[in-house]
Write a protein that holds these residues in place. Structure first.
Motif, PDB file in Angstrom:
ATOM      1  N   CYS A 101       1.004  -0.928   0.067  1.00  0.00           N
ATOM      2  CA  CYS A 101      -0.026   0.032   0.048  1.00  0.00           C
ATOM      3  C   CYS A 101       0.910   1.069  -0.040  1.00  0.00           C
ATOM      4  O   CYS A 101       2.015   0.951   0.250  1.00  0.00           O
ATOM      5  CB  CYS A 101      -0.818  -0.025   1.066  1.00  0.00           C
ATOM      6  SG  CYS A 101      -0.503   0.995   2.512  1.00  0.00           S
ATOM      7  N   GLY A 103       1.015   3.380   2.059  1.00  0.00           N
ATOM      8  CA  GLY A 103       1.512   4.087   3.438  1.00  0.00           C
ATOM      9  C   GLY A 103       2.945   3.550   3.678  1.00  0.00           C
ATOM     10  O   GLY A 103       3.529   2.648   2.962  1.00  0.00           O
ATOM     11  N   CYS A 105       4.276   2.737   7.040  1.00  0.00           N
ATOM     12  CA  CYS A 105       4.459   2.659   8.431  1.00  0.00           C
ATOM     13  C   CYS A 105       5.893   1.789   8.768  1.00  0.00           C
ATOM     14  O   CYS A 105       5.975   0.870   7.965  1.00  0.00           O
ATOM     15  CB  CYS A 105       3.092   1.464   9.174  1.00  0.00           C
ATOM     16  SG  CYS A 105       1.423   2.407   8.466  1.00  0.00           S
ATOM     17  N   CYS A 108       5.375  -1.920   9.684  1.00  0.00           N
ATOM     18  CA  CYS A 108       4.691  -2.740   8.647  1.00  0.00           C
ATOM     19  C   CYS A 108       5.385  -4.118   8.347  1.00  0.00           C
ATOM     20  O   CYS A 108       6.445  -4.219   7.900  1.00  0.00           O
ATOM     21  CB  CYS A 108       4.369  -2.013   7.439  1.00  0.00           C
ATOM     22  SG  CYS A 108       3.452  -2.925   6.334  1.00  0.00           S
ATOM     23  N   LEU A 110       4.643  -6.102   6.092  1.00  0.00           N
ATOM     24  CA  LEU A 110       4.944  -6.441   4.701  1.00  0.00           C
ATOM     25  C   LEU A 110       6.052  -5.923   4.251  1.00  0.00           C
ATOM     26  O   LEU A 110       6.817  -6.343   3.170  1.00  0.00           O
ATOM     27  CB  LEU A 110       3.521  -5.716   4.107  1.00  0.00           C
ATOM     28  CG  LEU A 110       2.352  -6.297   4.188  1.00  0.00           C
ATOM     29  CD1 LEU A 110       1.208  -5.261   3.537  1.00  0.00           C
ATOM     30  CD2 LEU A 110       2.154  -7.865   3.464  1.00  0.00           C
ATOM     31  N   LYS A 185      -6.341   1.917   7.392  1.00  0.00           N
ATOM     32  CA  LYS A 185      -5.934   3.140   8.047  1.00  0.00           C
ATOM     33  C   LYS A 185      -6.204   4.382   7.262  1.00  0.00           C
ATOM     34  O   LYS A 185      -5.620   5.524   7.460  1.00  0.00           O
ATOM     35  CB  LYS A 185      -4.361   3.091   8.485  1.00  0.00           C
ATOM     36  CG  LYS A 185      -3.680   2.125   9.377  1.00  0.00           C
ATOM     37  CD  LYS A 185      -2.354   2.182   9.484  1.00  0.00           C
ATOM     38  CE  LYS A 185      -1.681   1.371  10.627  1.00  0.00           C
ATOM     39  NZ  LYS A 185      -1.809   0.183  10.280  1.00  0.00           N
TER      40      LYS A 185
END
Ligand code: SF4
Length: 348
Positions: A101, A103, A105, A108, A110, A185
């Motif tokens: 995605c 984002g 973060c 994360c 991923l 989110k």
């Protein structure tokens, strides 16, 4: 001719727009692939055709540079593997229509699992994915089969390109034995509000304290926008829930998680009296995620102190049992105090 749904989006929501797009050649066999090619061509975003995303080489002299460039890239591809992998504890299976995605973060999982292939990907063969889901559901009747749409991505963040999640929600409306679970989110939930969903899709906003969102969740929606989103989804009669993750222990954690729960209750108003499951996931890291995060975010203040954690094997570090118990007891006490039908769905 398949109708591709696109949506007008709210101005206040920051929507992802890639600076470069790669399209797998096979994706043009599908209406959605051709639609996306036209969409990005009209916006004059550079498009490169590739046989497979596996051959992409995102340029950059440092890991940080490659990471940030990859997050501005979009790949339009075909999901080849139509098998469903388990997704415990959140659902029976993963339903993958996107990967990664926009984002950023820092924690994360991923980001570590995908390595250099961290660029967001959307798959155009949604009808094939849903057909496979229907078969899976039917093979398990009379059991109810749940699918997690957010195990490998944040699907709301990419919906303005594809309309795939709306289509999937409508698909699940017609599945008496199938349920969909979505976690996000991001704030752009307008496309879903007027859909007939039959109560078969549960939206969960992923939350954290303002401090953690500000510090570690770059590119996602602010807390307040997420809370307003959950209220609007509840008003649209979707079952809702919350994921609080990753739970982090820092000097003011009790006070700030308490304030977070207070604010959830305030914004939900009467909707806070409904059945609301909370999914609670503690911060964890691996030797690999630590190395990648520190290379991509050299200024990161994320707590990677292995000496203060318990090593669970395979290079994985979690809070010590004593700290985990403190966290669990806090939420087990504080959630029912504010939400009469609030439950801890799982704590991990
Ligand atoms: Fe990862 Fe979710 Fe953040 Fe996207 S929003 S970077 S999927 S944790």
């Amino acid at each position: 001719m398949v109708a591709i749904k696109t949506f007008s989006l709210p101005r206040q929501t920051k929507l992802f727009m890639p600076t470069q797009v790669y399209i797998e050649e096979k994706a043009l066999d599908y209406p959605l692939g051709r639609h996306l090619q036209n969409l990005f061509a009209l916006r004059q975003i550079p498009i490169t055709m590739v046989p497979s995303h596996n051959q992409l080489n995102i340029p950059g002299s440092t890991s940080a540079e490659r990471f940030h460039r990859a997050k501005e890239t979009l790949v339009v591809g075909v999901k080849r593997d139509l098998n469903f992998r388990p997704c415990r504890p959140s659902a029976d299976f993963r339903l993958v229509e996107n990967t990664s995605c926009p984002g950023k973060c820092q924690y994360c999982y991923l980001a570590a699992n995908l390595g250099e292939r961290i660029y967001p990907r959307v798959y155009v063969n949604v009808d094939e994915i849903l057909l496979a889901a229907r078969r899976k559901i039917q093979s398990r009747i009379p059991e109810l089969t749940t699918f997690e749409a957010s195990s490998s991505s944040d699907p709301v963040a990419l919906e303005h390109f594809t309309g795939s999640l709306a289509k999937t929600i409508e698909f699940f409306r017609d599945q008496p034995y199938g349920r969909l679970r979505v976690a996000t989110k991001f704030a752009a939930i307008e496309p879903f509000l007027a859909l007939e969903h039959g109560g078969h899709t549960r939206f969960r906003y992923s939350l954290n304290t303002e401090r953690i969102i500000r510090e570690y969740e770059e590119g996602t929606a602010p807390l307040e926008a997420r809370l307003q989103g959950s209220r609007r989804l509840a008003e649209a009669d979707y079952p809702i829930g919350f994921i609080i993750a990753p739970l982090m222990i820092y000097p003011q954690w009790q006070e700030e998680y308490g304030q977070l729960l207070d604010r959830v209750r305030e914004v939900l108003g009467p909707w806070g009296k409904r059945e609301i499951p909370f999914e609670l996931i503690m911060h964890r890291f691996t030797a690999r995620s630590k190395r990648l995060t520190q290379a991509r975010f050299p200024q990161s203040t994320l707590d990677f102190d292995a000496a203060a954690r318990t090593h669970k094997g395979f290079g994985k570090y979690v809070y010590t049992p004593k700290k985990a118990q403190e966290l669990a007891e806090f939420f087990q006490k504080e959630i029912p105090r504010r939400f009469p039908q609030g439950t801890v769905a799982y704590f991990t």
